[in-house]
Structure formats: structure tokens, C-alpha cells
Design a protein around this motif. Structure first.
Motif, PDB file in Angstrom:
ATOM      1  N   LEU A  30      16.675  -2.730  -6.097  1.00 33.36           N
ATOM      2  CA  LEU A  30      16.063  -1.609  -5.384  1.00 33.36           C
ATOM      3  C   LEU A  30      14.689  -1.283  -5.958  1.00 33.36           C
ATOM      4  N   SER A  31      14.571  -1.328  -7.297  1.00 37.59           N
ATOM      5  CA  SER A  31      13.275  -1.067  -7.924  1.00 37.59           C
ATOM      6  C   SER A  31      12.253  -2.114  -7.520  1.00 37.59           C
ATOM      7  N   PHE A  32      12.695  -3.381  -7.450  1.00 36.84           N
ATOM      8  CA  PHE A  32      11.792  -4.450  -7.030  1.00 36.84           C
ATOM      9  C   PHE A  32      11.310  -4.236  -5.602  1.00 36.84           C
ATOM     10  N   LEU A  33      12.237  -3.878  -4.708  1.00 38.83           N
ATOM     11  CA  LEU A  33      11.852  -3.663  -3.309  1.00 38.83           C
ATOM     12  C   LEU A  33      10.898  -2.482  -3.179  1.00 38.83           C
ATOM     13  N   CYS A  34      11.193  -1.404  -3.912  1.00 36.11           N
ATOM     14  CA  CYS A  34      10.322  -0.221  -3.840  1.00 36.11           C
ATOM     15  C   CYS A  34       8.934  -0.533  -4.394  1.00 36.11           C
ATOM     16  N   ALA A  35       8.887  -1.231  -5.541  1.00 38.13           N
ATOM     17  CA  ALA A  35       7.591  -1.562  -6.128  1.00 38.13           C
ATOM     18  C   ALA A  35       6.808  -2.506  -5.226  1.00 38.13           C
ATOM     19  N   HIS A  36       7.500  -3.504  -4.656  1.00 35.45           N
ATOM     20  CA  HIS A  36       6.814  -4.499  -3.823  1.00 35.45           C
ATOM     21  C   HIS A  36       6.258  -3.863  -2.551  1.00 35.45           C
ATOM     22  N   PHE A  37       7.125  -3.180  -1.817  1.00 30.15           N
ATOM     23  CA  PHE A  37       6.670  -2.599  -0.553  1.00 30.15           C
ATOM     24  C   PHE A  37       5.740  -1.412  -0.779  1.00 30.15           C
ATOM     25  N   GLY A  38       5.912  -0.708  -1.908  1.00 30.26           N
ATOM     26  CA  GLY A  38       4.970   0.360  -2.232  1.00 30.26           C
ATOM     27  C   GLY A  38       3.573  -0.166  -2.473  1.00 30.26           C
ATOM     28  N   ASN A  39       3.480  -1.274  -3.215  1.00 26.15           N
ATOM     29  CA  ASN A  39       2.171  -1.895  -3.452  1.00 26.15           C
ATOM     30  C   ASN A  39       1.566  -2.436  -2.158  1.00 26.15           C
ATOM     31  N   GLU A  40       2.413  -3.074  -1.335  1.00 27.39           N
ATOM     32  CA  GLU A  40       1.912  -3.599  -0.067  1.00 27.39           C
ATOM     33  C   GLU A  40       1.413  -2.482   0.838  1.00 27.39           C
ATOM     34  N   LEU A  41       2.146  -1.365   0.855  1.00 26.05           N
ATOM     35  CA  LEU A  41       1.735  -0.233   1.703  1.00 26.05           C
ATOM     36  C   LEU A  41       0.427   0.374   1.217  1.00 26.05           C
ATOM     37  N   SER A  42       0.303   0.545  -0.115  1.00 26.87           N
ATOM     38  CA  SER A  42      -0.937   1.117  -0.642  1.00 26.87           C
ATOM     39  C   SER A  42      -2.122   0.188  -0.391  1.00 26.87           C
ATOM     40  N   ASN A  43      -1.901  -1.122  -0.537  1.00 21.39           N
ATOM     41  CA  ASN A  43      -2.985  -2.069  -0.249  1.00 21.39           C
ATOM     42  C   ASN A  43      -3.387  -2.036   1.215  1.00 21.39           C
ATOM     43  N   TYR A  44      -2.395  -1.899   2.100  1.00 17.81           N
ATOM     44  CA  TYR A  44      -2.694  -1.845   3.530  1.00 17.81           C
ATOM     45  C   TYR A  44      -3.471  -0.575   3.880  1.00 17.81           C
ATOM     46  N   VAL A  45      -3.050   0.565   3.325  1.00 21.59           N
ATOM     47  CA  VAL A  45      -3.742   1.834   3.601  1.00 21.59           C
ATOM     48  C   VAL A  45      -5.170   1.788   3.084  1.00 21.59           C
ATOM     49  N   LEU A  46      -5.351   1.236   1.873  1.00 26.80           N
ATOM     50  CA  LEU A  46      -6.693   1.163   1.297  1.00 26.80           C
ATOM     51  C   LEU A  46      -7.589   0.221   2.084  1.00 26.80           C
ATOM     52  N   SER A  47      -7.018  -0.893   2.565  1.00 30.35           N
ATOM     53  CA  SER A  47      -7.827  -1.830   3.351  1.00 30.35           C
ATOM     54  C   SER A  47      -8.254  -1.227   4.687  1.00 30.35           C
ATOM     55  N   ILE A  48      -7.430  -0.345   5.244  1.00 31.56           N
ATOM     56  CA  ILE A  48      -7.794   0.332   6.492  1.00 31.56           C
ATOM     57  C   ILE A  48      -8.846   1.407   6.244  1.00 31.56           C
ATOM     58  N   LYS A  49      -8.642   2.144   5.157  1.00 36.28           N
ATOM     59  CA  LYS A  49      -9.550   3.247   4.853  1.00 36.28           C
ATOM     60  C   LYS A  49     -10.904   2.750   4.373  1.00 36.28           C
ATOM     61  N   TYR A  50     -10.897   1.634   3.642  1.00 45.38           N
ATOM     62  CA  TYR A  50     -12.144   1.089   3.108  1.00 45.38           C
ATOM     63  C   TYR A  50     -12.292  -0.350   3.594  1.00 45.38           C
TER      64      TYR A  50
END
Length: 429
Positions: A30-50
Motif C-alpha cells: 500500500l505504501s508503494f502504491l501511494c508513493a508511486h501514484f502520489g509522485n505521478e500525480l504531483s508530476n502530472y499537476v506540475l507539468s500542467i501548471k508549468y
């Protein structure tokens, strides 16, 4: 009666540890899934914003512990034979690195032209590199230091002073400083500063290419190892460095105890391993025997899987180089970044020294612009709570030690280099 209760306690401890390990597996998943998808989500949001930035996806531990005042900038010092032709060196860096293009006309190493910025705690590359100027990165220093010509007697102090100066944050994070000689009979020096992410994310860029080093014998120029990757074909420095004895004895003792316990456990329940039980009068008659049988089967399956994976790895040929070092980190993948930083800071408090080993098949190097390189030194920066970085070099039959320490340790860190020199002089080769 007492021995019986000890056996019961031992069995209960074994069962408890096994149950706890099984319970932790879903949590780690569960920690792996949360860390992985959390990083992917933050990268996606940052790529959209910037949209003008390319977010770095590096999972290296070094990336997490970077700070503005203590970034992971490696320093390399080259001692070059002959006259210093600055224009020739600058043109070589432009031809072989910054202006080099592939067959499609694209830049081969675009990140050498891109600025590196931080965005919401993440590193990012600025896509627009139109303002790049190589004159900002290949610099000519003075041939004097504090009124004296630069030579082997004062090059250490001069390099230490240059290393304390930061690369301007509005420029790509690499720099080449050429230190000329006062006369042609002496060597001149080149100091290269390089952010670790440039090597980590430029897949085709190796350390030797960044230093513009060429091996006349066409062998592997340089291999770097700091405890994460080991090159089995490279001679180790363990012959010249005393190995810790008590830690290895403790590990061997623990392994011996585990093997003895396991063999005793197998001996007591070996009759349960038969497929149908027809060859033994013992049967699975209680919960203890059932749990024991399950443990034996699981351990055998896991050991068989590990053996098969080990055999597959041995069949594959791998070349270990600097850019593979900590390229994938299990710790950063399993845990969120905040928890990982806490772990790293805690452990670096207790282990404040890092050791890096650098190997080379030969001590003969030639620069891309044609001059002979007499010596190469790497200075790896101490990061997080570490305060001392020891860098052991072996090129051919030549051994060197480079020390990079926290400013509060200076000048006492020079005692280490003097002790190393005395140790190498007294050792029997």
C-alpha cells in the motif's frame, strides 16, 4: 519441563515474527502504491501548471537530500601535461558536448544547456535553452593564487576555495574552470563541477565523456562505486584498507544461529514434507504442525525463487558505471519522500562518513583535444548530515585519496590525507 517451555517460546517467537512479516507485506504494498501514484500525480499537476518545465522523475536518494546550500555537485580535478590552450579546450567542450547532435539533428546532451530549478520541492528542467552561452561555463582562471604561481604545493588550497563558490542558479549546473600554468615545464589543472542529475538523466552521458577523457587502449575509462554497485572484474581496495572484523563476526554468528535453528526446525517436522504421508507414521494432527508445514513450504518456495533470480542475473552481462549508481532506490519507491528524508537524516547522524571507490583499468588518459592527462581526482560532496567524504582512487597501479569535508572540519581533515600517505608507504605490497 523447562526445556519444553523454551521450545514453546521459541516456536511462538518464530510464529509471531512470521505473522508480523506477513502483515507488513500489505502495508508495504500500500505504501508503494501511494508513493508511486502520489509522485505521478504531483508530476502530472506540475507539468500542467508549468508547461515550460520538464519535471525530473529521478528517484535517487541523493535527489531527496539536496539543499540549495549543499547540492549534489561533484568536483573533478584533472592534471594536464603541456601548455594551456584555453581556446582549444573551450572548442573541445563545444564540439564534443554542448553542440554535439545525433543523426536526426537533435542535441545529444540537451540538459547541458538547460537550467535546473526547483518547483514545489521537485527538480525541473527549463525547456527554453536559447540563452545558453558556453562562455559562462568554460572559464579561464588566474595562474596565481595569493600572489604565488599555482603548483602542486598550493593547488589543494586553491581548489578548496574554488569549490566553496556556487554555480550561479540562473545557469545550467555545470562548470569547467581552467587553471593555467605559469610556464610550460609545469602542468596545468582543470576543475569540473557537475550536478549529479545531469549524469543521472542524460542516459548517454558518462563521467569520462563529461571530462573529455579518452583511453588510448580503448578500455573502460572509469568505474565509480560507493557501496551500491560493485564491479566484480575490478580489483578492490580492500587489500589496502583494513576490513571491520567485529561486524563480520557478528553477522556470521547470527547467520550460523539462524541456520542451526532452521535445520533443527526442519529435523523435527521433516516427516511432514512427504507428499502423501505414506512413508511416515506422523500426520498433521494439530495447529502447530500445520503452521510448521506452511512455514517450510513458503521458505522453500522463496529460496527457490531467489536461486532462480540469482542464476538469471549471473547469465546477464552488466557493465557497472557511475550513471547506474543508485539509479533505482527501493527506499524511495516504498516510502513517501517525507518519511524517506527522516530515515536518511536519522541514519546519517549515526554514519557521518561516506566512502566512494573509483576504479580505472589504466592510469594513462588522453584529453579529447590531444594532451596527456597525468592524474584525475573525484571529490564527492558530503550530503544530508554527513560531514566527511573519502574518495579512494585506483587507476592502474596508482592509488590516491581525495577528501571533501564540511567547512567546520577544515583544516583538520588534512590529517586524513597525511595518514593515508604514511599508511601506503609502510604497507607491504
Amino acid at each position: 519441563m523447562e526445556s519444553f517451555w523454551q521450545e514453546v517460546k521459541s516456536l511462538l517467537k518464530t510464529v509471531f515474527c512470521f505473522v508480523v512479516a506477513m502483515m507488513l507485506v500489505p502495508l508495504l504494498l500500500l505504501s508503494f502504491l501511494c508513493a508511486h501514484f502520489g509522485n505521478e500525480l504531483s508530476n502530472y499537476v506540475l507539468s500542467i501548471k508549468y508547461p515550460n518545465l520538464t519535471i525530473s522523475k529521478s528517484k535517487k536518494i541523493r535527489t531527496l537530500i539536496d539543499t540549495p546550500k549543499n547540492a549534489g555537485v561533484f568536483h573533478f580535478l584533472l592534471q594536464v601535461e603541456g601548455d594551456c590552450d584555453f581556446e582549444r579546450i573551450r572548442m573541445a567542450y563545444a564540439q564534443h558536448l554542448t553542440d554535439l547532435r545525433d543523426k536526426t539533428g537533435m542535441l545529444r546532451f540537451p540538459k547541458l544547456r538547460q537550467k535546473l530549478v526547483t518547483c514545489w520541492g521537485h527538480y525541473a528542467w527549463v525547456n527554453d535553452s536559447s540563452g545558453f552561452n558556453i562562455n559562462n561555463h568554460v572559464l579561464l582562471s588566474t595562474h596565481k593564487y595569493r600572489g604565488r604561481p599555482v603548483s602542486e604545493s598550493n593547488i589543494q588550497e586553491y581548489v578548496s576555495e574554488l569549490a566553496t563558490k556556487y554555480i550561479p542558479s540562473d545557469l545550467p549546473q555545470w562548470q569547467v574552470i581552467v587553471i593555467p600554468n605559469s610556464d610550460s615545464t609545469q602542468s596545468f589543472y582543470i576543475l569540473i563541477k557537475l550536478h549529479h542529475l545531469i549524469i543521472a538523466e542524460e542516459e548517454d552521458l558518462h563521467v569520462s565523456e563529461m571530462l573529455l577523457l579518452q583511453d588510448p587502449h580503448k578500455k573502460s575509462t572509469m568505474t565509480l562505486s560507493d557501496g551500491f554497485d560493485w564491479d566484480s572484474s575490478s580489483p578492490k581496495l580492500s587489500r589496502f584498507v583494513r576490513k571491520p572484523e567485529h561486524i563480520s563476526r557478528l553477522i556470521n554468528h547470527i547467520i550460523h544461529l539462524i541456520i542451526c535453528r532452521w535445520q533443527k526446525f526442519i529435523y523435527e517436522f521433516e516427516s511432514l514434507e512427504t507428499p502423501d504421508g505414506s512413508t511416515s507414521s506422523d500426520q498433521v494432527g494439530n495447529l502447530t504442525q500445520l503452521v510448521s508445514l506452511v512455514v517450510i513450504v513458503l521458505v522453500n518456495v522463496i529460496l527457490g525463487y531467489i536461486r532462480s533470480r540469482t542464476m538469471l542475473k549471473k547469465l546477464k552481462k552488466r557493465s557497472v558505471s557511475y550513471r547506474n549508481e543508485t539509479k533505482y532506490s527501493l527506499l524511495t519507491s516504498l516510502l513517501p519522500h517525507v518519511i524517506t528524508k527522516i530515515f536518511i537524516n536519522f541514519f546519517s547522524y549515526n554514519f557521518p562518513i561516506t566512502i566512494t571507490e573509483i576504479y580505472g583499468a589504466t592510469a594513462e588518459f588522453q584529453a579529447a583535444w590531444g594532451q596527456k592527462v597525468q592524474d584525475v581526482l573525484l571529490f564527492r560532496p558530503p550530503q544530508s548530515k554527513t560531514c566527511l567524504s573519502l574518495n579512494l582512487h585506483r587507476f592502474g597501479d596508482k592509488y590516491r585519496l581525495a577528501v571533501m569535508a564540511d567547512t567546520h572540519l577544515a583544516p583538520d581533515h588534512t590529517v586524513i590525507t597525511r595518514s593515508f600517505e604514511q599508511y601506503m608507504e609502510t604497507i607491504t605490497l
